[in-house]
Each structure stands twice: as C-alpha cells, then as structure tokens.
Design an enzyme around this catalytic site. Structure first.
Site, PDB file in Angstrom:
ATOM      1  N   CYS A 188       0.984  -1.218   0.071  1.00 23.50           N
ATOM      2  CA  CYS A 188      -0.017  -0.082   0.070  1.00 23.50           C
ATOM      3  C   CYS A 188       0.715   1.233  -0.107  1.00 23.50           C
ATOM      4  O   CYS A 188       1.574   1.501  -1.048  1.00 23.50           O
ATOM      5  CB  CYS A 188      -0.879  -0.121   1.050  1.00 23.50           C
ATOM      6  N   HIS A 196      -3.778  -5.587   1.215  1.00 25.04           N
ATOM      7  CA  HIS A 196      -3.619  -5.813   2.492  1.00 25.04           C
ATOM      8  C   HIS A 196      -3.856  -7.246   2.750  1.00 25.04           C
ATOM      9  O   HIS A 196      -4.589  -7.778   2.124  1.00 25.04           O
ATOM     10  CB  HIS A 196      -4.245  -4.725   3.412  1.00 25.04           C
TER      11      HIS A 196
END
Length: 485
Positions: A333, A432
């Site tokens: 991310c 994630h």
C-alpha cells in the site's frame, strides 16, 4: 431475533484505561452469545485507529470491530463502528462516518463536530437494535477523561443517551487496579455511576486467593460487584486495534519492518508473527537496523510524510546495502507507493499539496486522488502458482512500466495489481492481508528466500483464539446471566 435468558438487550464495556481489554472482552462475549443462538452484534460508537477493515457494505471500520463481528458470526458492517478517526498528525485526523470519508479535521474542529457525529452513532445503533437481540458496545479509552466529557459520544455520553448499562474493566497486570476502578467511579456523575453494573478485573495471573481481600474491600467501598476476574491469556492471535504486537515466535527468515509514524494496517504482519520459520523485527525510530532477508515497507496514513521519515532515519542507505547483498524488498500500500519514482498529492489529500521523490526502485509513479479505494479482492499470484486474497484501502493510483510489464497479481475483477522490478528483488502491491492466506503467504516467503516455507493458516489460528477467549469469559457470562435486570 433469537432470544435466550440473557438479561441484557444492550450492554457496554468501558475501560479504566486504553488497552484494558475492552475489545477482547466484547469479542469473547459475542462468541458466547452466538454459541447460545443469540442474535448479537458488536458496536463501537467512536474509534480512533489506523488499523481498519473493509465492510460488506463497501465502507471501513476499526479492525477490532471486524474481529468482534467474526466472533458473532457476522460479516463486518459500517454500522458496527459508525465513527472512525484515522490520525494523520498529532492534532488532526481523517473522519470517517458510516464507513465513508467525511473530512479531515483538527482535534478542535472535530470536538465541535461531535454533535453531528452523535446523530450518525444513534442512527447506526437504532438499526442494530432493530435487527439484533443484543448489542454489545465497546467504549473508547476511559470515561474518566474529564477534558473529553463535553459532547462525549464514545463512553458515558453515549450510555446516557441510550440508557445502556455498563461494565467497567481494569487491567491488573498494569498495577493499581483498585485505584483505577475507584478513581474512575469518582470522576463520574451520580447517574453514570448508577449505570455501572459491576467490575471486571482483567489479565490476572497468580494465586487468586491472595486477591480476595482486595475484592471484598472494593465491593464494600463501591457497592458494586466484581463480576469476574479473568486470566492473563498468552499467545492469542487476535487482530490488534492499534498497538503493534511485538511478540515474536519463530526463527529462520529474518524479516524487518520499519515502524512509520503513521503506520497503518500492521495486522498485515500477524501471520508472520505466528510463522515458526520467520523471525520478525519491528524497527522503531532511531533503533538499530538488523540484517534482513526481507524488508517490508508497511502501509501509511500519510505516505509522503512517512517517506520523509524513512529518508531522515537513513533507511535508503540501509536498503541499498540490503539489495546489493541479495535481500528482497516488499512494499504494501503506502510502502508500495514509496518504492516508485514519485508520490504526488496535487490536491493535498494527506497534507500540504506537492510532489515527493520516491525511493526509485520501481519504475512507477503515484498520484493521490479523492476517492478512497475500498474492496475485498481475490485473484492469483503472477510470480508463483498460488491464489491470493486480500483487501484494498488506499487513496490514489500507481502506474508505470513495471506495473504494466511485471504486475504482481491478476485479480478476479480483471484488474492487475502491483509491480515487480526487472531483477525480481523488489515487489509492491496495494493488497493488505497478503500473508493471511496460506498459499499466498507461502509463495511470498519462498520468493523472499525461504525455499521450504510452510503454510500458516491465520484464519484458523484466529478462530482457535476466539474459542479460547470465549472459554475464559465463561465465568463472566454466567454471572451476567444471573443478574436480575
């Protein structure tokens, strides 16, 4: 709605301090009620956390409420945590209402906004009360924070508004448990004290007979019963609300993660903490940087500021040496965004508008944009024969030759995610939870150099921990069932 002899249709767990055990206590009670066939839902009016989860209705809530939903046998929903604050600085946060970003506010502005936020809280709570026989509510921090009591929506302000009974929990492992409980009561109004139905003393270890004198004194002084003394449970694999769980179990592949000032979703590393072949090391500010086989740059709530922190802490030089000696580097991310040539925030979504030079190890550029991407995803690894599942919570878009020529994952919705360097040493992804699922976690560890990597099933470990937690909460549950409401 299924009902049993449980006497509470709503019950709130408040703590004398942060990390007193509110989240785990609600999760344990959710599991016990679900075992008994009660339609139960978790609820936290206001949460402040950088660990969040994607909801079934396309929003995001605190990670702890997603865990509590799992304990109750429910998919996470934005009504379980209608107000989520994600700090972006020491005095400001992104304000998320009903799962969606509403605004970035200073602490002072948010204090004025609380009256509006309370309406969102009450709307969600009313919907849950219609659908579930019992709603278990988690407070935030402590109800005794005098400076925060005006317009309170997180603790007694909420409990008073809906006439909710309260359990007060304190952590004996911290010390001062009797002072915590009596001092908290002294800070409450008469009506607030009256709604406290009893105390829970959490994380006790030792001979409980030595505690009995203190329990008798506490009950005599306050007129409130001690509902349960719960044990210290070692080795639970449960999602942390915000504090980094530094406990290390394995040894073998050395994995290093820098602790960024605005690190987000560090639950990405829970599966690595549990892996018997992985030695995981979180490196805080100014701490020595140990040798590593794999370095992971984690998610960030403020990518450009955390990138500047990495540069000021000397991480680029460390990473250059790490890569020169054959180490692997993974960015997740915000960490993925840092690996590229640049991170642009032209509209100032995470701070002052501007462009920051990235670390430059991926041929890609990132531009932050207003719309936050929130979705559960599945697909397959493109660097190994393995399926992948995860979730996205991010602003912006990353693109460049490495993204188009060497993506990391092919997603089921037809999109490509991530990028890999030409030499295969560096990998970035927006996903994630990459290590949470056995096949993808194993594939990533093999890519990182652990050729005989085993599979670790984090979901199974989490489920076993919830069952163990529920068993430990049985004395409290039985005591609550015996109360005459």
């Amino acid at each position: 709605m299924t009902r049993t002899d449980f006497p509470f249709s709503m019950l709130m767990v408040q703590g004398c301090t942060s990390d007193a055990g509110k989240s785990t206590l609600v999760a344990g009670l959710c599991r016990l009620l679900a075992r008994d066939g009660v339609a139960v839902a978790p609820f936290k009016p206001q949460n402040m956390a950088l660990n969040s989860a994607v909801t079934v209705d396309g929003g995001e809530i605190g990670r702890a409420q997603a865990l509590q939903a799992l304990a109750a046998g429910l998919p996470p929903h934005s009504d379980f945590n209608p107000v989520l604050l994600k700090p972006s600085s020491d005095i400001g946060a992104q304000v998320i209402i009903h799962g969606r970003v509403r605004a970035d506010m200073s602490a002072r502005d948010y204090h004025r906004y609380k009256t509006t936020a309370m309406q969102a809280v009450l709307e969600s709570f009313a919907r849950l009360r219609q659908r579930y026989a019992c709603v278990l509510v988690e407070g935030a921090g402590s109800p005794a924070e005098i400076n925060l009591r005006a317009r309170d929506i997180a603790n007694m302000g909420f409990a008073e508004a809906v006439d909710c009974p309260v359990i007060l929990v304190a952590d004996i492992d911290r010390g001062g448990v009797f002072a915590h409980l009596t001092g908290t009561l002294d800070c409450l109004s008469a009506s607030e004290r009256a709604r406290v139905v009893g105390f829970v003393i959490n994380r006790f270890r030792g001979d409980i007979s030595l505690l009995q004198g203190g329990l008798d004194w506490l009950e005599a002084k306050t007129g409130k019963p001690v509902l349960a003394v719960l044990p210290y449970l070692h080795g639970l694999m449960l999602d942390a609300e915000d504090a980094i769980q530094a406990e290390q179990r394995g040894e073998g592949l050395n994995v290093v993660v820098p602790v960024l000032p605005r690190i987000s979703n560090h639950t990405d590393f829970d599966a690595l903490r549990a892996h018997p072949q992985v030695k995981l090391c979180f490196v805080g500010p100014d701490a020595p940087k140990p040798p590593a086989d794999l370095v992971i740059l984690p998610g960030s709530k403020h990518t450009r500021a955390d990138l500047a922190f990495l540069q000021a802490q000397g991480w680029p030089d460390y990473l250059r040496r790490h890569l020169r000696y054959g180490g692997k580097l993974l960015g997740i991310c915000g960490g993925y965004q840092m690996l590229g040539r640049s991170v642009a925030d032209p509209d100032g979504h995470e701070g002052a508008p501007g462009v920051s030079a990235g670390l430059g190890w991926l041929d890609a550029d990132t531009t932050l944009a207003a719309n936050k991407q929130l979705r559960e995803v599945s697909g397959r690894c493109l660097f190994a024969e393995a399926p992948v599942r995860g979730y996205e919570i991010h602003l912006g878009h990353t693109d460049g030759p490495d993204c188009r020529q060497r993506p990391a994952f092919a997603l089921a919705d037809g999109r490509l995610d991530g990028a890999m360097s030409a030499d295969g040493q560096i990998l970035g992804s927006y996903l994630h939870g990459l290590f949470d699922h056995p096949e993808a976690g194993q594939a990533l560890l093999r890519w990182a150099g652990l050729g005989d990597a085993q599979q670790v099933d984090l979901a199974a470990l989490r489920e076993a921990s919830l069952e163990r937690l529920a068993d430990a909460c049985q004395p409290l549950y039985q005591r609550l069932r015996s109360l005459n409401r």
